[in-house]
Motif scaffolding. Structure first.
Motif, mmCIF file in Angstrom:
data_model
loop_
_atom_site.group_PDB
_atom_site.id
_atom_site.type_symbol
_atom_site.label_atom_id
_atom_site.label_comp_id
_atom_site.label_asym_id
_atom_site.label_seq_id
_atom_site.Cartn_x
_atom_site.Cartn_y
_atom_site.Cartn_z
ATOM 1 N N SER A 1 73.106 -16.001 22.971
ATOM 2 C CA SER A 1 74.178 -16.686 22.251
ATOM 3 C C SER A 1 74.812 -15.732 21.254
ATOM 4 O O SER A 1 74.202 -14.713 20.886
ATOM 5 N N ILE A 2 76.026 -16.055 20.806
ATOM 6 C CA ILE A 2 76.701 -15.220 19.818
ATOM 7 C C ILE A 2 75.905 -15.195 18.519
ATOM 8 O O ILE A 2 75.802 -14.155 17.856
ATOM 9 N N THR A 3 75.321 -16.334 18.140
ATOM 10 C CA THR A 3 74.522 -16.392 16.909
ATOM 11 C C THR A 3 73.397 -15.377 16.949
ATOM 12 O O THR A 3 73.173 -14.621 16.002
ATOM 13 N N LYS B 1 72.586 -11.886 14.815
ATOM 14 C CA LYS B 1 71.274 -11.664 14.197
ATOM 15 C C LYS B 1 70.687 -10.329 14.645
ATOM 16 O O LYS B 1 70.102 -9.597 13.838
ATOM 17 N N ASP B 2 70.837 -10.031 15.942
ATOM 18 C CA ASP B 2 70.342 -8.748 16.446
ATOM 19 C C ASP B 2 71.033 -7.589 15.755
ATOM 20 O O ASP B 2 70.410 -6.558 15.447
ATOM 21 N N VAL C 1 69.395 -4.397 13.140
ATOM 22 C CA VAL C 1 69.594 -2.948 13.245
ATOM 23 C C VAL C 1 70.306 -2.399 12.016
ATOM 24 O O VAL C 1 69.958 -1.333 11.493
ATOM 25 N N ALA C 2 71.314 -3.137 11.537
ATOM 26 C CA ALA C 2 72.159 -2.631 10.453
ATOM 27 C C ALA C 2 71.496 -2.720 9.087
ATOM 28 O O ALA C 2 71.836 -1.961 8.179
ATOM 29 N N THR C 3 70.557 -3.647 8.913
ATOM 30 C CA THR C 3 69.903 -3.825 7.619
ATOM 31 C C THR C 3 68.733 -2.862 7.492
ATOM 32 O O THR C 3 67.895 -2.786 8.395
ATOM 33 N N PRO C 4 68.643 -2.101 6.388
ATOM 34 C CA PRO C 4 67.525 -1.172 6.206
ATOM 35 C C PRO C 4 66.180 -1.881 6.320
ATOM 36 O O PRO C 4 65.983 -2.962 5.775
#
Length: 200
Positions: free
Chosen positions: A86-88, A92-93, A97-100
């Motif tokens: 899903s887009i949600t 979240k995925d 990755v983007a969050t340290p």
């Protein structure tokens, strides 16, 4: 007998690759700031002339590091590009990755290194775009395209139009960047032009 000028030693590429690996490891673990050629040399225990022999100058070192880190990130991008259910969950995925965090710490720090170098220097900026940012954006686009319920109307734009504002800033010179920033700041509420149109 001394080696003639501009003649490479037989194991040039092997030694250069070892230096790139060490320099890249230093770049993603050291304090996030602009590093001098002298600091790079000290980090891998060689002289500045040695680095000049293998990379020509400081910018050559930085570009080599960015290329190496782009290669290092292929496995992360490959896993991330897989569609979600899903887009949600796709969003979240992305934030995983983007969050340290410990799982993707080296990947996110590599992008931080690229950003710092790219914003300060045009050559490094183009290298960051080529080896790191644009491949990451492509993986993101592939994931969204293949995820059920994705906003097909936006993703059907030509790929060249799907450009992150930061990518546009790094492609341009300082005055262009300032102009784009002013253009974004001047937008009025209700102006729903695509960010890619404003960034051109």
């Amino acid at each position: 007998m001394a080696r003639p000028a501009r003649v490479r030693n037989h194991d040039f590429e092997q030694k250069r690759n070892a230096l790139v690996e060490g320099l890249s490891q230093f770049a993603v673990t050291a304090e996030l700031r602009r590093t001098s050629l002298r600091q790079f040399a000290k980090a891998v225990d060689v002289s500045e002339p040695t680095l000049r022999h293998y990379f020509k100058d400081r910018q050559g070192v930085v570009v080599a590091i960015l290329e190496y880190m782009g290669t290092f990130g292929r496995s992360v991008r490959g896993d991330f590009a897989a569609p979600s259910d899903s887009i949600t969950n796709a969003v979240k995925d992305y934030y995983k990755v983007a969050t340290p965090g410990p799982q993707f710490e080296m990947y996110t720090r590599a992008h931080a290194v690229g950003l710092i170098a790219g914003i300060a220097e045009d050559t490094a900026g183009k290298a960051y775009l080529k080896y790191m940012l644009e491949p990451a954006l492509t993986a993101n686009t592939e994931k969204l395209t293949a995820t059920p319920g994705s906003p097909k109307s936006a993703l059907e734009l030509p790929r060249g139009r799907l450009r992150h504002p930061l990518a546009s800033n790094l492609h341009g010179n300082t005055s262009d960047t300032a102009g784009r920033c002013r253009g974004s700041a001047d937008r009025q509420p209700g102006d729903h032009r695509a960010a890619s149109d404003l960034a051109r």
